[in-house]
Design a protein around this motif. Structure first.
Motif, mmCIF file in Angstrom:
data_model
loop_
_atom_site.group_PDB
_atom_site.id
_atom_site.type_symbol
_atom_site.label_atom_id
_atom_site.label_comp_id
_atom_site.label_asym_id
_atom_site.label_seq_id
_atom_site.Cartn_x
_atom_site.Cartn_y
_atom_site.Cartn_z
ATOM 1 N N LEU A 131 46.842 40.446 50.122
ATOM 2 C CA LEU A 131 45.635 40.160 50.906
ATOM 3 C C LEU A 131 44.439 39.799 50.035
ATOM 4 O O LEU A 131 43.637 38.947 50.405
ATOM 5 C CB LEU A 131 45.278 41.372 51.777
ATOM 6 C CG LEU A 131 46.200 41.632 52.962
ATOM 7 C CD1 LEU A 131 45.866 42.963 53.619
ATOM 8 C CD2 LEU A 131 46.110 40.509 53.980
ATOM 9 N N THR A 132 44.303 40.463 48.891
ATOM 10 C CA THR A 132 43.153 40.205 48.025
ATOM 11 C C THR A 132 43.398 39.042 47.076
ATOM 12 O O THR A 132 42.456 38.463 46.547
ATOM 13 C CB THR A 132 42.789 41.440 47.173
ATOM 14 O OG1 THR A 132 43.883 41.753 46.322
ATOM 15 C CG2 THR A 132 42.428 42.624 48.034
ATOM 16 N N GLY A 133 44.667 38.724 46.842
ATOM 17 C CA GLY A 133 44.986 37.662 45.903
ATOM 18 C C GLY A 133 44.850 38.087 44.453
ATOM 19 O O GLY A 133 44.860 37.266 43.546
ATOM 20 N N ARG A 134 44.682 39.386 44.229
ATOM 21 C CA ARG A 134 44.507 39.902 42.875
ATOM 22 C C ARG A 134 45.334 41.164 42.682
ATOM 23 O O ARG A 134 45.571 41.900 43.623
ATOM 24 C CB ARG A 134 43.045 40.242 42.618
ATOM 25 C CG ARG A 134 42.134 39.058 42.691
ATOM 26 C CD ARG A 134 40.718 39.487 42.351
ATOM 27 N NE ARG A 134 39.809 38.407 42.633
ATOM 28 C CZ ARG A 134 39.009 38.364 43.684
ATOM 29 N NH1 ARG A 134 38.992 39.345 44.549
ATOM 30 N NH2 ARG A 134 38.212 37.342 43.870
ATOM 31 N N LYS A 135 45.689 41.409 41.436
ATOM 32 C CA LYS A 135 46.428 42.630 41.116
ATOM 33 C C LYS A 135 45.457 43.804 41.048
ATOM 34 O O LYS A 135 44.387 43.709 40.462
ATOM 35 C CB LYS A 135 47.144 42.467 39.785
ATOM 36 C CG LYS A 135 47.997 43.646 39.442
ATOM 37 C CD LYS A 135 48.812 43.411 38.203
ATOM 38 C CE LYS A 135 49.584 44.687 37.956
ATOM 39 N NZ LYS A 135 50.612 44.575 36.992
ATOM 40 N N LEU A 136 45.833 44.914 41.674
ATOM 41 C CA LEU A 136 45.022 46.127 41.613
ATOM 42 C C LEU A 136 45.398 46.914 40.366
ATOM 43 O O LEU A 136 46.568 46.994 40.010
ATOM 44 C CB LEU A 136 45.249 46.984 42.860
ATOM 45 C CG LEU A 136 44.872 46.344 44.194
ATOM 46 C CD1 LEU A 136 45.269 47.252 45.346
ATOM 47 C CD2 LEU A 136 43.391 46.043 44.251
ATOM 48 N N ALA A 137 44.405 47.487 39.712
ATOM 49 C CA ALA A 137 44.644 48.252 38.486
ATOM 50 C C ALA A 137 45.482 49.485 38.795
ATOM 51 O O ALA A 137 45.151 50.260 39.683
ATOM 52 C CB ALA A 137 43.323 48.660 37.845
ATOM 53 N N GLU A 138 46.566 49.646 38.064
ATOM 54 C CA GLU A 138 47.487 50.759 38.297
ATOM 55 C C GLU A 138 46.794 52.114 38.139
ATOM 56 O O GLU A 138 47.037 53.042 38.904
ATOM 57 C CB GLU A 138 48.661 50.647 37.328
ATOM 58 C CG GLU A 138 49.862 51.444 37.748
ATOM 59 C CD GLU A 138 51.048 51.167 36.838
ATOM 60 O OE1 GLU A 138 51.602 52.147 36.322
ATOM 61 O OE2 GLU A 138 51.407 49.993 36.662
ATOM 62 N N ALA A 139 45.915 52.245 37.159
ATOM 63 C CA ALA A 139 45.219 53.514 36.930
ATOM 64 C C ALA A 139 44.358 53.878 38.131
ATOM 65 O O ALA A 139 44.296 55.032 38.546
ATOM 66 C CB ALA A 139 44.364 53.433 35.676
ATOM 67 N N GLY A 140 43.683 52.911 38.731
ATOM 68 C CA GLY A 140 42.865 53.170 39.904
ATOM 69 C C GLY A 140 43.694 53.583 41.102
ATOM 70 O O GLY A 140 43.284 54.431 41.891
#
Length: 91
Positions: free
Chosen positions: A55-64
């Motif tokens: 949906l965002t078109g971006r990878k979410l940071a695994e740590a977050g």
């Protein structure tokens, strides 16, 4: 998800994803809802992350992602991600 979405818009999108992926009653999803209360396992959470990345078109940071425990945590993570236009940094 579009960058101009406010926090309520992000919550609505995330709720819709959770209803679709996990067959949840929308009335049970609040910002304070903990994943275990909703019956969402860590494997389920991976599916949700994949959908949010789509949906965002971006990878979410695994740590977050590891730090989220409630629906509100996910909303805040995605909101920061969209506002900064880059991967959210761990808290």
């Amino acid at each position: 998800m579009e960058p101009q979405l406010d926090e309520n818009g992000v919550f609505e999108k995330i709720s819709a994803v959770m209803v679709e992926l996990f067959d949840l009653d929308p009335a049970t999803i609040t910002r304070e809802s903990r994943f275990e209360q909703l019956g969402i396992t860590s494997i389920d959470a991976i599916d949700m992350v994949v959908e949010l990345q789509r949906l965002t078109g971006r990878k979410l940071a695994e740590a977050g992602i590891r730090d989220v425990r409630t629906v509100g945590d996910v909303v805040a993570l995605v909101q920061r991600h969209l506002e900064k236009g880059k991967q959210p940094q761990p808290a």
